[in-house]
Scaffold this active site. Structure first.
Site, PDB file in Angstrom:
ATOM      1  N   GLY A  44       0.875  -1.167   0.000  1.00  7.76           N
ATOM      2  CA  GLY A  44       0.000   0.000   0.000  1.00  7.76           C
ATOM      3  C   GLY A  44       0.908   1.211   0.000  1.00  7.76           C
ATOM      4  O   GLY A  44       1.812   1.305  -0.826  1.00  7.76           O
ATOM      5  N   GLU A  45       0.734   2.074   0.958  1.00 12.79           N
ATOM      6  CA  GLU A  45       1.566   3.277   1.048  1.00 12.79           C
ATOM      7  C   GLU A  45       2.018   3.401   2.495  1.00 12.79           C
ATOM      8  O   GLU A  45       1.210   3.620   3.380  1.00 12.79           O
ATOM      9  CB  GLU A  45       0.739   4.477   0.590  1.00 12.79           C
ATOM     10  CG  GLU A  45       1.529   5.477  -0.224  1.00 12.79           C
ATOM     11  CD  GLU A  45       2.485   6.250   0.657  1.00 12.79           C
ATOM     12  OE1 GLU A  45       3.674   6.387   0.271  1.00 12.79           O
ATOM     13  OE2 GLU A  45       2.075   6.692   1.743  1.00 12.79           O
ATOM     14  N   SER A  46       3.325   3.265   2.697  1.00 14.70           N
ATOM     15  CA  SER A  46       3.805   3.088   4.066  1.00 14.70           C
ATOM     16  C   SER A  46       3.592   4.314   4.958  1.00 14.70           C
ATOM     17  O   SER A  46       3.317   4.165   6.144  1.00 14.70           O
ATOM     18  CB  SER A  46       5.283   2.679   4.065  1.00 14.70           C
ATOM     19  OG  SER A  46       6.044   3.603   3.332  1.00 14.70           O
ATOM     20  N   CYS A  91       6.157  -5.373   0.508  1.00 15.70           N
ATOM     21  CA  CYS A  91       6.322  -4.039  -0.076  1.00 15.70           C
ATOM     22  C   CYS A  91       6.198  -2.942   0.993  1.00 15.70           C
ATOM     23  O   CYS A  91       7.085  -2.812   1.818  1.00 15.70           O
ATOM     24  CB  CYS A  91       5.378  -3.855  -1.250  1.00 15.70           C
ATOM     25  SG  CYS A  91       5.945  -2.584  -2.379  1.00 15.70           S
ATOM     26  N   ARG A 114      13.115   3.239   0.055  1.00 14.30           N
ATOM     27  CA  ARG A 114      11.761   3.314  -0.499  1.00 14.30           C
ATOM     28  C   ARG A 114      11.817   3.643  -1.994  1.00 14.30           C
ATOM     29  O   ARG A 114      12.687   4.400  -2.425  1.00 14.30           O
ATOM     30  CB  ARG A 114      11.059   4.436   0.251  1.00 14.30           C
ATOM     31  CG  ARG A 114       9.613   4.319   0.316  1.00 14.30           C
ATOM     32  CD  ARG A 114       9.092   5.305   1.342  1.00 14.30           C
ATOM     33  NE  ARG A 114       7.721   5.587   1.050  1.00 14.30           N
ATOM     34  CZ  ARG A 114       7.242   6.811   0.888  1.00 14.30           C
ATOM     35  NH1 ARG A 114       8.009   7.856   1.019  1.00 14.30           N
ATOM     36  NH2 ARG A 114       5.973   6.971   0.610  1.00 14.30           N
ATOM     37  N   ILE A 164       5.928  -3.364  -7.221  1.00 18.66           N
ATOM     38  CA  ILE A 164       5.118  -2.165  -7.496  1.00 18.66           C
ATOM     39  C   ILE A 164       5.653  -1.024  -6.625  1.00 18.66           C
ATOM     40  O   ILE A 164       5.467  -1.028  -5.412  1.00 18.66           O
ATOM     41  CB  ILE A 164       3.623  -2.414  -7.195  1.00 18.66           C
ATOM     42  CG1 ILE A 164       3.119  -3.642  -7.962  1.00 18.66           C
ATOM     43  CG2 ILE A 164       2.785  -1.187  -7.539  1.00 18.66           C
ATOM     44  CD1 ILE A 164       1.739  -4.141  -7.546  1.00 18.66           C
ATOM     45  N   ARG A 165       6.365  -0.088  -7.233  1.00 20.28           N
ATOM     46  CA  ARG A 165       7.025   1.005  -6.485  1.00 20.28           C
ATOM     47  C   ARG A 165       7.685   0.439  -5.221  1.00 20.28           C
ATOM     48  O   ARG A 165       7.474   0.905  -4.103  1.00 20.28           O
ATOM     49  CB  ARG A 165       6.030   2.117  -6.142  1.00 20.28           C
ATOM     50  CG  ARG A 165       5.500   2.828  -7.375  1.00 20.28           C
ATOM     51  CD  ARG A 165       4.625   4.014  -7.023  1.00 20.28           C
ATOM     52  NE  ARG A 165       3.441   3.630  -6.259  1.00 20.28           N
ATOM     53  CZ  ARG A 165       2.368   3.061  -6.779  1.00 20.28           C
ATOM     54  NH1 ARG A 165       2.309   2.821  -8.075  1.00 20.28           N
ATOM     55  NH2 ARG A 165       1.350   2.736  -6.025  1.00 20.28           N
ATOM     56  N   HIS A 179       5.182  -8.689  -4.270  1.00 19.92           N
ATOM     57  CA  HIS A 179       3.808  -9.005  -3.849  1.00 19.92           C
ATOM     58  C   HIS A 179       3.443 -10.450  -4.210  1.00 19.92           C
ATOM     59  O   HIS A 179       2.818 -10.668  -5.250  1.00 19.92           O
ATOM     60  CB  HIS A 179       2.826  -8.077  -4.577  1.00 19.92           C
ATOM     61  CG  HIS A 179       2.877  -6.660  -4.144  1.00 19.92           C
ATOM     62  ND1 HIS A 179       2.047  -6.136  -3.196  1.00 19.92           N
ATOM     63  CD2 HIS A 179       3.667  -5.642  -4.534  1.00 19.92           C
ATOM     64  CE1 HIS A 179       2.310  -4.858  -3.014  1.00 19.92           C
ATOM     65  NE2 HIS A 179       3.292  -4.528  -3.821  1.00 19.92           N
ATOM     66  N   GLU A 199       1.146 -12.214  -3.053  1.00 12.22           N
ATOM     67  CA  GLU A 199      -0.302 -12.461  -2.912  1.00 12.22           C
ATOM     68  C   GLU A 199      -1.034 -12.328  -4.243  1.00 12.22           C
ATOM     69  O   GLU A 199      -2.176 -12.765  -4.347  1.00 12.22           O
ATOM     70  CB  GLU A 199      -0.900 -11.514  -1.855  1.00 12.22           C
ATOM     71  CG  GLU A 199      -1.015 -10.048  -2.220  1.00 12.22           C
ATOM     72  CD  GLU A 199       0.289  -9.276  -2.134  1.00 12.22           C
ATOM     73  OE1 GLU A 199       1.339  -9.872  -1.848  1.00 12.22           O
ATOM     74  OE2 GLU A 199       0.266  -8.053  -2.392  1.00 12.22           O
TER      75      GLU A 199
END
Ligand code: GLN
Length: 207
Positions: A48-50, A80, A109, A138-139, A179, A181
Protein backbone atom coordinates in the site's frame (compact mmCIF):
# COMPACT_ATOMS: atom_id res chain seq x y z
CA UNK A 1 -6.31 -25.64 16.41
CA UNK A 2 -5.17 -23.77 13.29
CA UNK A 3 -3.43 -20.48 14.03
CA UNK A 4 -5.33 -17.23 13.50
CA UNK A 5 -3.42 -14.93 11.21
CA UNK A 6 -4.38 -11.26 11.16
CA UNK A 7 -4.10 -9.10 8.06
CA UNK A 8 -3.69 -5.42 8.87
CA UNK A 9 -6.67 -3.94 7.04
CA UNK A 10 -6.18 -0.19 7.26
CA UNK A 11 -5.07 0.29 3.65
CA UNK A 12 -3.64 -1.67 0.73
CA UNK A 13 -4.15 -5.08 -0.83
CA UNK A 14 -5.80 -6.82 2.10
CA UNK A 15 -8.18 -9.15 0.23
CA UNK A 16 -5.45 -10.96 -1.74
CA UNK A 17 -3.51 -11.77 1.45
CA UNK A 18 -6.67 -13.04 3.16
CA UNK A 19 -7.40 -15.28 0.13
CA UNK A 20 -3.81 -16.60 -0.02
CA UNK A 21 -3.88 -17.45 3.70
CA UNK A 22 -7.35 -19.01 3.58
CA UNK A 23 -6.15 -21.33 0.77
CA UNK A 24 -3.65 -22.68 3.34
CA UNK A 25 -6.30 -23.66 5.91
CA UNK A 26 -5.57 -21.12 8.60
CA UNK A 27 -8.09 -18.87 10.31
CA UNK A 28 -7.83 -15.21 9.40
CA UNK A 29 -8.94 -11.94 10.94
CA UNK A 30 -8.93 -8.47 9.35
CA UNK A 31 -7.24 -6.19 11.84
CA UNK A 32 -8.52 -2.65 12.26
CA UNK A 33 -9.07 -2.55 16.01
CA UNK A 34 -7.24 -3.53 19.13
CA UNK A 35 -9.59 -6.47 19.86
CA UNK A 36 -8.88 -7.92 16.41
CA UNK A 37 -5.14 -7.60 16.94
CA UNK A 38 -5.52 -9.37 20.27
CA UNK A 39 -7.20 -12.33 18.53
CA UNK A 40 -4.36 -12.71 16.01
CA UNK A 41 -1.46 -15.11 16.62
CA UNK A 42 0.50 -13.47 13.81
CA UNK A 43 0.14 -10.52 11.47
CA UNK A 44 0.52 -9.77 7.76
CA UNK A 45 1.19 -6.17 6.76
CA UNK A 46 0.15 -5.72 3.13
CA UNK A 47 1.50 -3.41 0.45
CA UNK A 48 0.00 0.00 0.00
CA UNK A 49 1.57 3.28 1.05
CA UNK A 50 3.81 3.09 4.07
CA UNK A 51 3.44 6.70 5.26
CA UNK A 52 -0.35 6.31 5.10
CA UNK A 53 -0.27 2.95 6.88
CA UNK A 54 1.89 4.52 9.61
CA UNK A 55 -0.52 7.44 10.07
CA UNK A 56 -3.54 5.11 10.14
CA UNK A 57 -1.86 2.81 12.68
CA UNK A 58 -1.40 5.85 14.88
CA UNK A 59 -4.95 7.18 14.49
CA UNK A 60 -6.55 3.73 14.99
CA UNK A 61 -4.57 3.35 18.22
CA UNK A 62 -2.73 0.30 16.87
CA UNK A 63 0.85 1.56 16.59
CA UNK A 64 1.92 0.94 20.18
CA UNK A 65 -0.03 -2.33 20.68
CA UNK A 66 1.41 -3.71 17.43
CA UNK A 67 4.94 -2.62 18.35
CA UNK A 68 4.48 -4.32 21.74
CA UNK A 69 3.23 -7.57 20.17
CA UNK A 70 6.16 -7.60 17.73
CA UNK A 71 8.60 -6.93 20.57
CA UNK A 72 6.99 -9.91 22.37
CA UNK A 73 7.79 -12.14 19.38
CA UNK A 74 4.55 -12.18 17.39
CA UNK A 75 5.36 -13.61 13.93
CA UNK A 76 4.88 -11.10 11.13
CA UNK A 77 5.17 -10.90 7.37
CA UNK A 78 5.24 -7.67 5.38
CA UNK A 79 5.11 -7.23 1.61
CA UNK A 80 6.32 -4.04 -0.08
CA UNK A 81 4.97 -1.17 2.10
CA UNK A 82 4.70 -3.87 4.81
CA UNK A 83 8.44 -4.53 4.43
CA UNK A 84 9.08 -0.81 4.93
CA UNK A 85 6.86 -0.78 8.04
CA UNK A 86 8.82 -3.68 9.59
CA UNK A 87 12.21 -2.00 9.01
CA UNK A 88 14.25 -0.18 11.61
CA UNK A 89 15.33 2.52 9.19
CA UNK A 90 14.17 3.92 5.85
CA UNK A 91 16.00 5.91 3.17
CA UNK A 92 14.01 8.27 0.92
CA UNK A 93 11.16 8.08 3.42
CA UNK A 94 8.28 10.54 3.71
CA UNK A 95 8.37 13.45 6.19
CA UNK A 96 6.70 11.57 9.01
CA UNK A 97 7.45 7.97 8.22
CA UNK A 98 6.60 5.84 11.26
CA UNK A 99 8.15 2.39 11.45
CA UNK A 100 7.57 -0.72 13.55
CA UNK A 101 11.30 -1.57 13.81
CA UNK A 102 10.83 -5.34 13.90
CA UNK A 103 13.76 -6.17 11.59
CA UNK A 104 17.25 -4.72 11.96
CA UNK A 105 17.49 -3.47 8.38
CA UNK A 106 17.56 -0.29 6.33
CA UNK A 107 15.26 -0.21 3.32
CA UNK A 108 15.25 2.24 0.46
CA UNK A 109 11.76 3.31 -0.50
CA UNK A 110 10.84 3.36 -4.23
CA UNK A 111 14.32 1.96 -4.76
CA UNK A 112 13.92 0.78 -8.34
CA UNK A 113 13.32 4.34 -9.55
CA UNK A 114 10.15 6.35 -9.63
CA UNK A 115 9.70 5.87 -13.36
CA UNK A 116 9.69 2.08 -12.83
CA UNK A 117 6.28 1.90 -11.19
CA UNK A 118 5.74 -1.76 -11.70
CA UNK A 119 7.65 -4.69 -13.16
CA UNK A 120 8.12 -8.41 -12.81
CA UNK A 121 11.39 -10.14 -12.15
CA UNK A 122 12.55 -13.59 -11.12
CA UNK A 123 13.78 -13.96 -7.55
CA UNK A 124 15.52 -17.04 -6.18
CA UNK A 125 14.17 -17.72 -2.68
CA UNK A 126 16.23 -19.74 -0.18
CA UNK A 127 14.46 -22.82 1.10
CA UNK A 128 11.39 -22.40 -1.11
CA UNK A 129 12.17 -24.77 -3.96
CA UNK A 130 14.43 -24.55 -7.02
CA UNK A 131 11.94 -22.74 -9.23
CA UNK A 132 12.58 -18.99 -9.22
CA UNK A 133 9.71 -16.97 -7.84
CA UNK A 134 8.04 -14.53 -10.23
CA UNK A 135 8.27 -11.35 -8.18
CA UNK A 136 5.77 -8.57 -8.90
CA UNK A 137 7.31 -5.26 -7.81
CA UNK A 138 5.12 -2.16 -7.50
CA UNK A 139 7.02 1.01 -6.49
CA UNK A 140 8.98 -1.41 -4.37
CA UNK A 141 11.73 -0.92 -1.80
CA UNK A 142 14.91 -2.97 -1.56
CA UNK A 143 17.02 -3.75 1.49
CA UNK A 144 20.07 -1.54 1.58
CA UNK A 145 21.46 -2.92 4.86
CA UNK A 146 20.60 -6.20 6.58
CA UNK A 147 21.76 -6.49 10.20
CA UNK A 148 23.92 -9.42 11.36
CA UNK A 149 20.90 -11.39 12.64
CA UNK A 150 18.95 -10.93 9.41
CA UNK A 151 18.87 -13.83 6.96
CA UNK A 152 18.81 -12.85 3.28
CA UNK A 153 16.15 -15.07 1.69
CA UNK A 154 15.93 -13.60 -1.80
CA UNK A 155 17.79 -11.42 -4.26
CA UNK A 156 16.97 -10.10 -7.70
CA UNK A 157 18.76 -12.14 -10.33
CA UNK A 158 19.82 -10.35 -13.51
CA UNK A 159 19.03 -6.90 -14.86
CA UNK A 160 20.12 -3.52 -13.49
CA UNK A 161 19.16 -4.43 -9.91
CA UNK A 162 21.04 -7.76 -9.99
CA UNK A 163 21.89 -8.93 -6.47
CA UNK A 164 19.63 -6.49 -4.63
CA UNK A 165 18.11 -7.98 -1.48
CA UNK A 166 14.33 -8.28 -1.78
CA UNK A 167 13.38 -10.95 0.79
CA UNK A 168 14.58 -11.33 4.37
CA UNK A 169 13.83 -13.16 7.56
CA UNK A 170 14.75 -12.37 11.16
CA UNK A 171 13.51 -14.91 13.70
CA UNK A 172 9.80 -15.24 13.02
CA UNK A 173 9.48 -12.01 11.06
CA UNK A 174 9.81 -12.03 7.28
CA UNK A 175 9.45 -9.45 4.55
CA UNK A 176 9.45 -9.28 0.77
CA UNK A 177 9.75 -6.23 -1.47
CA UNK A 178 7.45 -7.93 -3.99
CA UNK A 179 3.81 -9.01 -3.85
CA UNK A 180 3.40 -12.81 -3.72
CA UNK A 181 -0.30 -12.46 -2.91
CA UNK A 182 -1.13 -11.54 -6.51
CA UNK A 183 0.80 -14.24 -8.38
CA UNK A 184 -1.10 -17.33 -7.23
CA UNK A 185 2.21 -18.90 -6.11
CA UNK A 186 1.62 -19.71 -2.42
CA UNK A 187 5.23 -20.54 -1.47
CA UNK A 188 5.88 -17.35 0.50
CA UNK A 189 2.59 -17.53 2.41
CA UNK A 190 3.16 -21.25 3.04
CA UNK A 191 6.62 -20.52 4.45
CA UNK A 192 5.09 -17.86 6.69
CA UNK A 193 2.33 -20.18 7.93
CA UNK A 194 4.97 -22.84 8.74
CA UNK A 195 6.96 -20.23 10.62
CA UNK A 196 3.85 -19.24 12.60
CA UNK A 197 3.10 -22.90 13.44
CA UNK A 198 6.72 -23.46 14.55
CA UNK A 199 6.69 -20.32 16.64
CA UNK A 200 3.40 -21.28 18.36
CA UNK A 201 4.64 -24.83 18.95
CA UNK A 202 7.80 -23.34 20.51
CA UNK A 203 5.69 -21.16 22.82
CA UNK A 204 3.55 -24.15 23.91
CA UNK A 205 6.70 -26.16 24.64
CA UNK A 206 7.96 -23.52 27.07
CA UNK A 207 4.71 -23.28 29.09
N1 GLN B 1 6.13 2.81 -2.48
C1 GLN B 1 5.21 2.43 -1.46
C2 GLN B 1 5.64 2.99 -0.11
O1 GLN B 1 6.56 3.68 -0.02
C3 GLN B 1 5.08 0.92 -1.36
C4 GLN B 1 4.38 0.38 -2.59
C5 GLN B 1 3.66 -0.92 -2.39
O2 GLN B 1 3.42 -1.35 -1.27
N2 GLN B 1 3.26 -1.51 -3.48
O3 GLN B 1 5.04 2.75 0.87
Amino acid sequence: MPPTIGVLALQGDVADHLAALESLSVSTVSVRRRAELDRADAIVIPGGESTTIGKLLQSFGLMDPLRDRLADGMPAYGSCAGMIMLAAEVLDGGDDQRLLSAIDMTVRRNAFGRQVDSFEHDVVLEGMGDEPFRGVFIRAPWVERAGPEVEVVGRVTGGAADGRIVAVRAGSVMATAFHPEITGDARVHRAFVEMVRDSLAGCMATI
